[in-house]
Design an enzyme around this catalytic site. Sequence first.
Site, PDB file in Angstrom:
ATOM      1  N   ASP A   1     -10.346   5.542  -2.416  1.00 20.37           N
ATOM      2  CA  ASP A   1      -9.279   6.377  -2.773  1.00 20.37           C
ATOM      3  C   ASP A   1      -9.737   7.045  -3.936  1.00 20.37           C
ATOM      4  OD1 ASP A   1      -9.583   4.131  -4.478  1.00 20.37           O
ATOM      5  OD2 ASP A   1      -7.496   3.620  -4.607  1.00 20.37           O
TER       6      ASP A   1
ATOM      7  N   GLU B   1       0.947  -1.227  -0.135  1.00 18.08           N
ATOM      8  CA  GLU B   1      -0.030  -0.040   0.054  1.00 18.08           C
ATOM      9  C   GLU B   1       0.895   1.179  -0.049  1.00 18.08           C
ATOM     10  OE1 GLU B   1      -3.213   0.542  -0.488  1.00 18.08           O
ATOM     11  OE2 GLU B   1      -3.453  -1.509  -0.627  1.00 18.08           O
TER      12      GLU B   1
ATOM     13  N   TYR C   1      -7.222   5.682   4.644  1.00 20.55           N
ATOM     14  CA  TYR C   1      -7.443   4.815   3.637  1.00 20.55           C
ATOM     15  C   TYR C   1      -6.345   3.619   3.489  1.00 20.55           C
ATOM     16  CZ  TYR C   1      -5.925   2.725  -0.679  1.00 20.55           C
ATOM     17  OH  TYR C   1      -5.465   1.512  -1.678  1.00 20.55           O
TER      18      TYR C   1
END
Length: 344
Positions: free
Chosen positions: A134, A33, A116
């Site tokens: 996102d 991520e 997020y």
Amino acid sequence: MDFSIKLINWYNQNKRDLPWRNTCDPYKIWLSEIILQQTRVNQGLPYYEAFVSNFPTVFELSQADEQAVLKLWQGLGYYSRARNLHATAQQVVKECNGVFPVSYDKLLQLKGIGPYTAAAIASFASNEAVAVVDGNVFRVLARVFGIDLDISKNTTKTYFQNLAHSLMNPELASIFNQAIMEFGALQCVPKNPQCNVCVFQVSCEAVKQKRVQELPVKTKIIKTKNRFFNYVLVEDVIGNIVLSQRKEKDIWQQLYELELYETGNEVDEDYIIEKIKERYEGVSILEFIHYDHLKVQHKLSHQNLWVQFFRVRLNMKIPQAVGKEELKKFPFPIVLHNFMEKIV
């Protein structure tokens, strides 16, 4: 729930086989991520593999030298991500005994992890029912449901978060989040999506209203700044090269660079020669080269860098200068790395 079923069915038929999707290890999911923030998958994949290979657990990453982490990150940009990555690993080892958190609330307490990223890790690693939002999610939901709220506003982000959560089957949180992100990345793309083969073609409000290219709405405009970087490869009489580390809170913090003269506009060779004479007073210049054919425009998110390169050899030995064989150990901005690969 019809939205969720269609989305997951599409995902099962079209998803890419990516290594971080084949694990529930929160450490590896976190790595992916952070690497994929502001980065395309095909660019980020080799970096993910390199980090997993060099630092297979959070312990190895926490114990690494920051310079080694930055060197491995070289070329990805947004280097604060790499520094935060290293700091977070140390935080997990120190405060969590090396056990990476998997709950949304605990993940938010870690450095460099916002809503997020916390939602992504929590749902992918433990199937916690928290929706990710996102750019891809904004785009999919805004188009399918015809939402024209400005996504640059925090109140709008909350609206989309609640909407995504309401569409999610709590028992399928992980696959729902991965599916909506993948759908935005592959099908509901920013420009010229193939709406004629979309599973939501009939129900999509943006298609009905002919507003696909208008949604989502984002009115916030950030002005781009122009900067002029003049790099000089300063070589001493025995062939060693002057390096310095960028310490200020600016782009490329903690990375290394050649001697830099930043100016308000493009300058000529005479300007650089004068600067070298001022910097190394009383020293003779044995050789001077302007690599005019190698000058580049290097675009960052909100900055345009106009970069040109010079080389100067001096008739003195510089104690702090670095041997050419040592240069590969240092992390450089990619624009400098590429220049040095050609010249040094």
